[in-house]
Design a protein around this motif. Structure first.
Motif, PDB file in Angstrom:
ATOM      1  N   ASP A 166       0.830  -1.205   0.000  1.00 40.72           N
ATOM      2  CA  ASP A 166       0.000   0.000   0.000  1.00 40.72           C
ATOM      3  C   ASP A 166       0.864   1.255   0.000  1.00 40.72           C
ATOM      4  N   ARG A 169       2.199   1.947  -3.481  1.00 40.44           N
ATOM      5  CA  ARG A 169       1.167   2.492  -4.352  1.00 40.44           C
ATOM      6  C   ARG A 169       0.897   3.963  -4.025  1.00 40.44           C
ATOM      7  N   SER A 170       0.900   4.296  -2.746  1.00 42.62           N
ATOM      8  CA  SER A 170       0.718   5.694  -2.353  1.00 42.62           C
ATOM      9  C   SER A 170       1.866   6.553  -2.869  1.00 42.62           C
TER      10      SER A 170
END
Length: 216
Positions: A166, A169-170
Motif C-alpha cells: 500500500d 502504491r501511495s
C-alpha cells in the motif's frame, strides 16, 4: 450543473452526458474502432484544440457512427482523457529506458522523455490538460487507480517492485500527481522546460528517496 454535464453532438446542439462508464471494447473489431477514434481525436485535437473539436467530426474522421463514438466515450472529456492514456501507453511501448542501478534516475529520465513527447503537440497537450480539470472523476467514480495505470506499473518495474505494498502504491500516486502538475505548468508556459526538468528530477529524488539504489 457540472462542467462536464453538457457536451455538443458535433452539430451545435447541446446534449446532457449520461454519468456512466464508457463501453469496453471486447472484439478485435471493436478495439480497432476504439483506436481509430483515439487516433482521429488526436489528429483533430492537435489541429483544433479541445474547443475546436466537434464529436461529429471525430466520428466522421474515424469512420464510425456517432452512436458508436458516444458508446465508447460519453463526452469529449472522456474522449480526451482516453487520448492522454493512449498516448502514454504508446510512448511506453516504444520507449526503451537504459536501466541503471539507480531506479530513481531511470524513473526521472522516463518521465522527462514522456513530458517532452506530450508537449511536442501544444494544442493536443492543452486539450488533454483541460479535460483533466473537469468533473470527470466525480461523474465516473469507478475509474482505475492511477498506480495501476501503464505509467504507474512502469515506474514500479523500474524500481524493481514486483509486489507493491500500500505504501508503494501511495508513493507512485504522489509521484504521478507531482509529474502531472509539472506537465501542466510546462504546457501553460508557467515555467521553462529546463526548470520543469530540474524540478521533476528533484521531486523524483525526494519522493523515491526511501527506495535507494535497486542493487543496494
Amino acid at each position: 450543473m457540472s462542467a462536464g454535464a453538457l457536451d455538443d453532438m458535433g452539430d451545435g446542439v447541446a446534449r446532457t452526458a449520461e454519468p456512466r462508464q464508457p463501453a469496453a471494447p471486447v472484439s478485435r473489431r471493436q478495439l480497432a474502432r476504439r483506436v481509430a477514434i483515439l487516433r482521429a481525436a488526436s489528429e483533430l485535437g492537435a489541429r483544433e484544440g479541445l474547443v475546436g473539436v466537434q464529436m461529429l467530426d471525430v466520428a466522421k474522421e474515424a469512420g464510425v457512427a456517432i452512436a458508436t463514438l458516444y458508446r465508447y466515450f460519453p463526452s469529449k472529456t472522456h474522449l480526451f482523457t482516453a487520448v492522454l492514456e493512449w498516448h502514454i501507453e504508446m510512448f511506453l511501448e516504444g520507449y526503451r529506458e537504459a536501466a541503471t542501478a539507480d531506479g530513481a534516475s531511470d524513473v526521472a529520465d522516463t518521465l522527462i522523455a514522456l513530458t517532452v513527447k506530450l508537449l511536442d503537440s501544444p494544442l493536443l497537450a492543452s486539450a488533454v490538460a483541460l479535460s483533466s480539470f473537469t468533473e470527470y472523476a466525480s461523474a465516473i467514480p469507478n475509474r482505475y487507480d492511477i498506480a495501476d495505470s501503464c505509467l504507474g506499473l512502469t515506474i514500479l518495474r523500474l524500481l524493481g517492485i514486483r509486489e507493491p505494498r500500500d505504501q508503494d502504491r501511495s508513493t507512485i500516486r504522489l509521484l504521478l500527481y507531482s509529474w502531472w502538475g509539472l506537465f501542466v505548468a510546462a504546457q501553460t508556459e508557467e515555467t521553462s522546460p529546463q526548470q520543469v526538468e530540474a524540478d521533476l528530477r528533484l521531486a523524483v529524488r525526494l519522493i523515491l528517496a526511501p527506495y535507494g539504489d535497486r542493487n543496494a
